[in-house]
Design an enzyme around this catalytic site. Structure first.
Site, PDB file in Angstrom:
ATOM      1  N   SER A 128      39.002  30.995  31.665  1.00 23.06           N
ATOM      2  CA  SER A 128      40.344  30.437  31.455  1.00 23.06           C
ATOM      3  C   SER A 128      40.210  28.943  31.166  1.00 23.06           C
ATOM      4  O   SER A 128      39.261  28.298  31.636  1.00 23.06           O
ATOM      5  CB  SER A 128      41.183  30.611  32.719  1.00 23.06           C
ATOM      6  OG  SER A 128      42.390  29.872  32.629  1.00 23.06           O
ATOM      7  N   TYR A 146      42.368  29.611  41.983  1.00 23.31           N
ATOM      8  CA  TYR A 146      42.235  30.236  40.652  1.00 23.31           C
ATOM      9  C   TYR A 146      41.261  29.432  39.802  1.00 23.31           C
ATOM     10  O   TYR A 146      40.354  29.991  39.181  1.00 23.31           O
ATOM     11  CB  TYR A 146      43.610  30.323  39.974  1.00 23.31           C
ATOM     12  CG  TYR A 146      43.556  30.976  38.598  1.00 23.31           C
ATOM     13  CD1 TYR A 146      43.415  32.352  38.477  1.00 23.31           C
ATOM     14  CD2 TYR A 146      43.641  30.220  37.429  1.00 23.31           C
ATOM     15  CE1 TYR A 146      43.346  32.967  37.221  1.00 23.31           C
ATOM     16  CE2 TYR A 146      43.582  30.805  36.176  1.00 23.31           C
ATOM     17  CZ  TYR A 146      43.441  32.181  36.076  1.00 23.31           C
ATOM     18  OH  TYR A 146      43.369  32.776  34.832  1.00 23.31           O
TER      19      TYR A 146
HETATM   20  N1  LIG Z   1      47.489  35.672  30.690  1.00 19.68           N
HETATM   21  C1  LIG Z   1      46.999  34.451  30.611  1.00 19.68           C
HETATM   22  O1  LIG Z   1      47.694  33.492  30.239  1.00 19.68           O
HETATM   23  C2  LIG Z   1      45.543  34.215  30.946  1.00 19.68           C
HETATM   24  C3  LIG Z   1      44.999  32.965  30.631  1.00 19.68           C
HETATM   25  C4  LIG Z   1      43.671  32.721  30.924  1.00 19.68           C
HETATM   26  C5  LIG Z   1      42.905  33.714  31.509  1.00 19.68           C
HETATM   27  N2  LIG Z   1      43.462  34.918  31.806  1.00 19.68           N
HETATM   28  C6  LIG Z   1      42.602  35.920  32.439  1.00 19.68           C
HETATM   29  O2  LIG Z   1      42.666  37.128  31.721  1.00 19.68           O
HETATM   30  C7  LIG Z   1      42.360  38.213  32.588  1.00 19.68           C
HETATM   31  C8  LIG Z   1      43.407  39.307  32.403  1.00 19.68           C
HETATM   32  O3  LIG Z   1      44.656  38.793  32.824  1.00 19.68           O
HETATM   33  P1  LIG Z   1      46.047  39.264  32.220  1.00 19.68           P
HETATM   34  O4  LIG Z   1      46.785  38.041  31.866  1.00 19.68           O
HETATM   35  O5  LIG Z   1      45.845  40.314  31.220  1.00 19.68           O
HETATM   36  O6  LIG Z   1      46.723  39.818  33.559  1.00 19.68           O
HETATM   37  P2  LIG Z   1      47.486  41.181  33.927  1.00 19.68           P
HETATM   38  O7  LIG Z   1      48.313  41.647  32.801  1.00 19.68           O
HETATM   39  O8  LIG Z   1      48.125  40.922  35.237  1.00 19.68           O
HETATM   40  O9  LIG Z   1      46.275  42.214  34.110  1.00 19.68           O
HETATM   41  C9  LIG Z   1      45.348  42.067  35.128  1.00 19.68           C
HETATM   42  C10 LIG Z   1      44.483  43.302  35.169  1.00 19.68           C
HETATM   43  O10 LIG Z   1      43.509  43.146  36.216  1.00 19.68           O
HETATM   44  C11 LIG Z   1      43.520  44.306  37.011  1.00 19.68           C
HETATM   45  N3  LIG Z   1      43.165  44.031  38.404  1.00 19.68           N
HETATM   46  C12 LIG Z   1      43.675  43.075  39.222  1.00 19.68           C
HETATM   47  N4  LIG Z   1      43.114  43.162  40.425  1.00 19.68           N
HETATM   48  C13 LIG Z   1      42.238  44.197  40.376  1.00 19.68           C
HETATM   49  C14 LIG Z   1      41.356  44.783  41.312  1.00 19.68           C
HETATM   50  N5  LIG Z   1      41.248  44.318  42.577  1.00 19.68           N
HETATM   51  N6  LIG Z   1      40.590  45.834  40.939  1.00 19.68           N
HETATM   52  C15 LIG Z   1      40.697  46.330  39.667  1.00 19.68           C
HETATM   53  N7  LIG Z   1      41.503  45.800  38.728  1.00 19.68           N
HETATM   54  C16 LIG Z   1      42.273  44.763  39.084  1.00 19.68           C
HETATM   55  C17 LIG Z   1      44.935  44.850  36.926  1.00 19.68           C
HETATM   56  O11 LIG Z   1      44.894  46.232  37.181  1.00 19.68           O
HETATM   57  P3  LIG Z   1      45.795  46.978  38.295  1.00 19.68           P
HETATM   58  O12 LIG Z   1      47.094  46.271  38.361  1.00 19.68           O
HETATM   59  O13 LIG Z   1      45.840  48.367  37.770  1.00 19.68           O
HETATM   60  O14 LIG Z   1      45.012  46.854  39.544  1.00 19.68           O
HETATM   61  C18 LIG Z   1      45.268  44.568  35.455  1.00 19.68           C
HETATM   62  O15 LIG Z   1      44.798  45.610  34.655  1.00 19.68           O
HETATM   63  C19 LIG Z   1      42.313  37.633  34.003  1.00 19.68           C
HETATM   64  O16 LIG Z   1      40.963  37.446  34.393  1.00 19.68           O
HETATM   65  C20 LIG Z   1      43.006  36.290  33.846  1.00 19.68           C
HETATM   66  O17 LIG Z   1      42.578  35.350  34.798  1.00 19.68           O
HETATM   67  C21 LIG Z   1      44.747  35.196  31.540  1.00 19.68           C
END
Ligand SMILES: NC(=O)c1ccc[n+]([C@@H]2O[C@H](COP(=O)([O-])OP(=O)(O)OC[C@H]3O[C@@H](n4cnc5c(N)ncnc54)[C@H](OP(=O)(O)O)[C@@H]3O)[C@@H](O)[C@H]2O)c1
Length: 262
Positions: A140, A153
């Site tokens: 990130s 985070y």
């Molecule tokens: N969105 C942004 O702006 C952004 C920016 C920078 C980086 N990121 C990174 O991108 C990645 C994906 O994030 P996203 O934005 O797509 O978030 P999201 O839509 O909330 O998705 C998060 C995913 O992680 C899974 N997850 C969470 N805890 C888990 C656990 N204990 N075991 C297994 N799976 C788990 C969730 O699955 P379940 O709910 O089914 O458990 C879900 O599929 C993350 O690492 C985040 O830090 C996101």
């Protein structure tokens, strides 16, 4: 080369889901990990409709033993050539709060850092022995420089950045590419839980396309948007107290944790 056997954690939502759909096609095997059965079934149906073969792992990435067992078995059937450690949550501080909840801090370290290790460790030797494939970490921009609104985070993402850099030095000598994705704001449930201005926000599908393109080109770092990434890099070389002062002006509200209460 188009990857044919792909492991994605956090595939039930957001960026992971969009990546699964971006890669789903005939001749591709997708191993998709998440915890929510309904959302996993939903992405599996969509990926199968595009022709992919799908195996679902309803797993908590913190469960080292279960992760190793499931990933090793899937790799034996369909040796992975692309592994994306994507699952993650966010935590943070409301304005005026001084300290994060200790339980939330430990939960995020468990998911965003230990969960990443649990994803890639079972595959380092097998992939190294095959001398092929790609390992991808989702970091990130918050991992480039610590932000006062989300200490834990930022710490997890900085650790993932450092780990991926270290691994790159070792694995690429064995023919396994290692890439670090550094996204800015991507419209997902994680991102929607944060109240702040979100400059240059993109959709999860746009993010998945950028990631796929960067991986196809074998990029070590896939950062977007470039301008925000460059600003974050610049903030590392500017005087720290000046940067702290600027950061203090932004209003950011992040939930204490997104970890599910069981
Ligand atoms: N969105 C942004 O702006 C952004 C920016 C920078 C980086 N990121 C990174 O991108 C990645 C994906 O994030 P996203 O934005 O797509 O978030 P999201 O839509 O909330 O998705 C998060 C995913 O992680 C899974 N997850 C969470 N805890 C888990 C656990 N204990 N075991 C297994 N799976 C788990 C969730 O699955 P379940 O709910 O089914 O458990 C879900 O599929 C993350 O690492 C985040 O830090 C996101």
């Amino acid at each position: 080369m188009q990857p044919r056997s792909i492991l994605i954690t956090g595939a039930s939502s957001g960026i992971g889901r969009a990546l699964a759909l971006t890669y789903a096609r005939h001749g591709v095997f997708l191993a998709l990990i998440g915890r929510d059965r309904e959302r996993l079934e939903d992405i599996a149906a969509a990926a199968r409709a595009q022709g992919a073969e799908v195996s679902l792992g309803q797993l908590d990435v913190r469960d080292q033993e279960a992760m190793a067992r499931w990933i090793t078995a899937a790799d034996a059937r369909h040796p992975f050539d692309l592994v994306i450690a994507n699952a993650g949550i966010t935590t943070g501080l409301a304005p005026g709060d001084l300290a994060e909840e200790p339980a939330a801090v430990r939960a995020i370290l468990g998911i965003n850092l230990i969960g990443v290790l649990n994803t890639v460790e079972p595959l380092l030797r097998p992939m190294g022995a095959r001398g092929a494939g790609q390992i991808v970490f989702i970091g990130s921009i918050a991992g480039v420089r610590g932000l006062p609104y989300a200490p834990a985070y930022c710490a997890t993402k900085a650790a993932v950045h450092a780990y991926s850099e270290s691994l790159r030095g070792r694995m690429e000598a064995r023919g396994v590419r290692v890439s670090l994705v550094i996204p800015g704001f991507v419209k997902t449930p994680l991102n929607e839980s944060i109240e702040t201005m979100k400059p240059l926000e993109i959709s999860a599908t746009q993010a998945a396309v950028l990631i796929q393109r960067g991986l196809k080109r074998g990029r070590a770092i896939i950062a977007f948007p470039r301008s925000l990434y460059c600003l974050a890099r610049l903030s590392r070389v500017l005087p720290v107290r000046c940067v702290d002062k600027v950061m203090a002006h932004f209003k950011v509200i992040i939930p204490k944790t997104q970890e599910r209460i069981r």
